[in-house]
Motif scaffolding. Structure first.
Motif, PDB file in Angstrom:
ATOM      1  N   ASN A   1     -75.474 -37.774 -21.870  1.00 27.31           N
ATOM      2  CA  ASN A   1     -75.880 -36.451 -22.335  1.00 27.31           C
ATOM      3  C   ASN A   1     -75.521 -36.298 -23.805  1.00 27.31           C
ATOM      4  O   ASN A   1     -74.354 -36.215 -24.163  1.00 27.31           O
ATOM      5  N   THR A   2     -76.531 -36.295 -24.661  1.00 26.89           N
ATOM      6  CA  THR A   2     -76.318 -36.163 -26.106  1.00 26.89           C
ATOM      7  C   THR A   2     -76.836 -34.834 -26.631  1.00 26.89           C
ATOM      8  O   THR A   2     -76.979 -34.652 -27.840  1.00 26.89           O
ATOM      9  N   LEU A   3     -77.131 -33.900 -25.745  1.00 30.36           N
ATOM     10  CA  LEU A   3     -77.807 -32.662 -26.134  1.00 30.36           C
ATOM     11  C   LEU A   3     -77.015 -31.839 -27.141  1.00 30.36           C
ATOM     12  O   LEU A   3     -77.572 -31.096 -27.925  1.00 30.36           O
ATOM     13  N   ASN A   4     -75.699 -31.979 -27.148  1.00 29.65           N
ATOM     14  CA  ASN A   4     -74.854 -31.146 -28.000  1.00 29.65           C
ATOM     15  C   ASN A   4     -74.438 -31.855 -29.286  1.00 29.65           C
ATOM     16  O   ASN A   4     -73.404 -31.531 -29.869  1.00 29.65           O
ATOM     17  N   TYR A   5     -75.237 -32.822 -29.740  1.00 28.24           N
ATOM     18  CA  TYR A   5     -74.867 -33.608 -30.914  1.00 28.24           C
ATOM     19  C   TYR A   5     -76.083 -33.865 -31.800  1.00 28.24           C
ATOM     20  O   TYR A   5     -77.222 -33.882 -31.339  1.00 28.24           O
ATOM     21  N   SER A   6     -75.820 -34.091 -33.079  1.00 25.47           N
ATOM     22  CA  SER A   6     -76.854 -34.511 -34.021  1.00 25.47           C
ATOM     23  C   SER A   6     -76.315 -35.707 -34.791  1.00 25.47           C
ATOM     24  O   SER A   6     -75.143 -36.069 -34.683  1.00 25.47           O
ATOM     25  N   ASP A   7     -77.194 -36.344 -35.605  1.00 26.13           N
ATOM     26  CA  ASP A   7     -76.807 -37.507 -36.411  1.00 26.13           C
ATOM     27  C   ASP A   7     -76.125 -38.571 -35.552  1.00 26.13           C
ATOM     28  O   ASP A   7     -75.040 -39.067 -35.876  1.00 26.13           O
ATOM     29  N   ILE A   8     -76.769 -38.934 -34.453  1.00 32.86           N
ATOM     30  CA  ILE A   8     -76.172 -39.837 -33.476  1.00 32.86           C
ATOM     31  C   ILE A   8     -76.350 -41.296 -33.924  1.00 32.86           C
ATOM     32  O   ILE A   8     -77.423 -41.693 -34.358  1.00 32.86           O
TER      33      ILE A   8
ATOM     34  N   SER B   1     -70.619 -33.284 -33.742  1.00 31.52           N
ATOM     35  CA  SER B   1     -70.399 -32.404 -32.601  1.00 31.52           C
ATOM     36  C   SER B   1     -70.770 -30.976 -32.942  1.00 31.52           C
ATOM     37  O   SER B   1     -70.456 -30.471 -34.013  1.00 31.52           O
ATOM     38  N   LEU B   2     -71.428 -30.331 -31.999  1.00 32.87           N
ATOM     39  CA  LEU B   2     -71.775 -28.931 -32.143  1.00 32.87           C
ATOM     40  C   LEU B   2     -70.963 -28.073 -31.179  1.00 32.87           C
ATOM     41  O   LEU B   2     -71.329 -26.954 -30.889  1.00 32.87           O
ATOM     42  N   SER B   3     -69.846 -28.599 -30.679  1.00 32.63           N
ATOM     43  CA  SER B   3     -69.143 -27.889 -29.616  1.00 32.63           C
ATOM     44  C   SER B   3     -67.768 -27.407 -30.032  1.00 32.63           C
ATOM     45  O   SER B   3     -67.044 -28.062 -30.759  1.00 32.63           O
ATOM     46  N   THR B   4     -67.445 -26.254 -29.587  1.00 31.15           N
ATOM     47  CA  THR B   4     -66.108 -25.686 -29.722  1.00 31.15           C
ATOM     48  C   THR B   4     -66.040 -24.457 -28.832  1.00 31.15           C
ATOM     49  O   THR B   4     -67.033 -24.051 -28.228  1.00 31.15           O
TER      50      THR B   4
END
Length: 269
Positions: A97-104, A187-190
Motif C-alpha cells: 500500500n503506497t497510497l499515502n506516499y509520493s516520490d516513491i 510520507s504524507l502521514s501524521t
C-alpha cells in the motif's frame, strides 16, 4: 522469521516531506534443506496482506555455489535470496500500500551472473496486475561474486495494491539474485486534529461536486492531491467544492477549519 518492517496506509495524513521506508523485504531465511525452495513454499519477512509469487526460487545462505549471500552494500542482510536463474522467470510482490506516499523509489541488492550490462533485468510496476510500467536502472559490470545496491528511476504509482515484478530477459541468459528490496517515499502521514462533525459527501463523487459539513460551518481551506501527491485543487469553501475538471480516480482531500486539519480519501467517478 525475521522482524517485519512494513508500513501500510496510515489512517490520517499530513502533507509534510519526511522520507519514509514504505516497505522492505530481506527475503527471510530459507530452510537448511533443500538447497532451493519454491516461492510458494517459502516464508518471507512480510506476511499478509503481502503476496509473493513467481517461478524464481529461494536459495540457501550456506551453499555459496548457489546462494552467494548478499554483502558489500549498506543494509545487506545476507541470509537467503531470490534467484532468477533462467529466461522469462519472474518474481512478483503484490499487496504493497503506497497510497499515502509520493516520490516513491525502489532499491534492491543484486548479484548478476555475467559480467556485462547487456541483459539488464526487467523491473515493472502495476496497479491492477494487468497493465505494467517499466522502471529503469543503470546496469553494473561485475563478476559472479559481486553484489551491488541498485536504485531504479521512473514513476512508481501511489495505490492501495502496488505490484512489483522482476523478470529475467528473454535473451542472453544470466542468473540474477535479488535481496533487500526497499520502497521509500515522501510520507504524507501524521496525527491530525479533529474537526467536529466533519462529513464529506457524496463519496464517490458522481456529479462533479461534493459537500463538506462541520459543526462550525465556517470557511475552510480545501486542498486536493492526486495519488502521485500533486496538488490539483486549492480553494476556500464553506460547503460545496466543484471537482468537475478532475479526472475519475482516487484523491486525497486536506481540509483545514479554524486551525484544525483533517484529510479524507475521495473517489471521483
Amino acid at each position: 522469521m525475521k522482524k517485519i518492517y512494513i508500513f501500510l496506509l496510515a489512517s490520517v495524513f499530513n502533507f509534510g516531506y519526511a522520507q519514509t521506508t514504505i516497505f522492505s523485504e530481506n527475503m527471510g531465511t530459507p530452510p537448511t534443506n533443500p538447497a532451493q525452495t519454491q516461492i510458494a513454499n517459502h516464508t518471507f519477512q512480510n506476511g499478509s496482506p503481502i503476496i509473493y509469487s513467481g517461478d524464481a526460487v529461494m536459495v540457501l545462505p550456506n551453499n555459496p555455489d548457489i546462494a552467494m549471500p548478499s554483502n558489500g552494500y549498506a543494509g545487506a542482510s545476507g541470509g537467503g535470496c531470490t534467484a532468477i536463474f533462467a529466461t522469462d522467470k519472474i518474481f512478483m510482490i503484490e499487496g504493497i500500500n503506497t497510497l499515502n506516499y509520493s516520490d516513491i523509489t525502489l532499491s534492491f541488492g543484486q548479484l548478476k551472473g555475467n559480467a556485462q550490462n547487456s541483459n539488464t533485468i526487467t523491473i515493472e510496476t502495476s496497479t491492477n496486475g494487468t497493465t505494467w510500467s517499466p522502471l529503469t536502472y543503470t546496469g553494473v559490470v561485475g563478476s559472479l561474486t559481486v553484489w551491488n545496491l541498485i536504485t531504479t528511476t521512473g514513476q512508481i504509482p501511489a495505490t492501495e495494491n502496488l505490484r512489483i515484478r522482476f523478470k529475467n530477459p528473454t535473451t542472453t541468459v544470466s542468473a540474477y539474485r535479488i535481496d533487500d528490496i526497499k520502497l521509500t517515499g515522501t510520507s504524507l502521514s501524521t496525527k491530525e486534529n479533529t474537526i467536529a462533525g466533519l462529513k464529506v459527501y457524496p463519496n464517490p463523487v458522481t456529479s462533479g461536486k461534493f459537500f463538506i459539513s462541520t459543526d462550525a460551518n465556517t470557511d475552510k481551506s480545501v486542498v486536493i492531491y492526486d495519488v502521485l501527491g500533486k496538488q490539483v485543487v486549492n480553494i476556500t469553501a464553506t460547503e460545496s467544492v466543484n471537482v468537475s475538471n478532475l479526472k475519475s480516480g482516487v484523491y486525497i482531500v486536506k481540509i483545514t477549519e479554524e486551525g484544525k486539519t483533517a484529510t479524507r480519501k475521495l473517489v471521483i467517478k
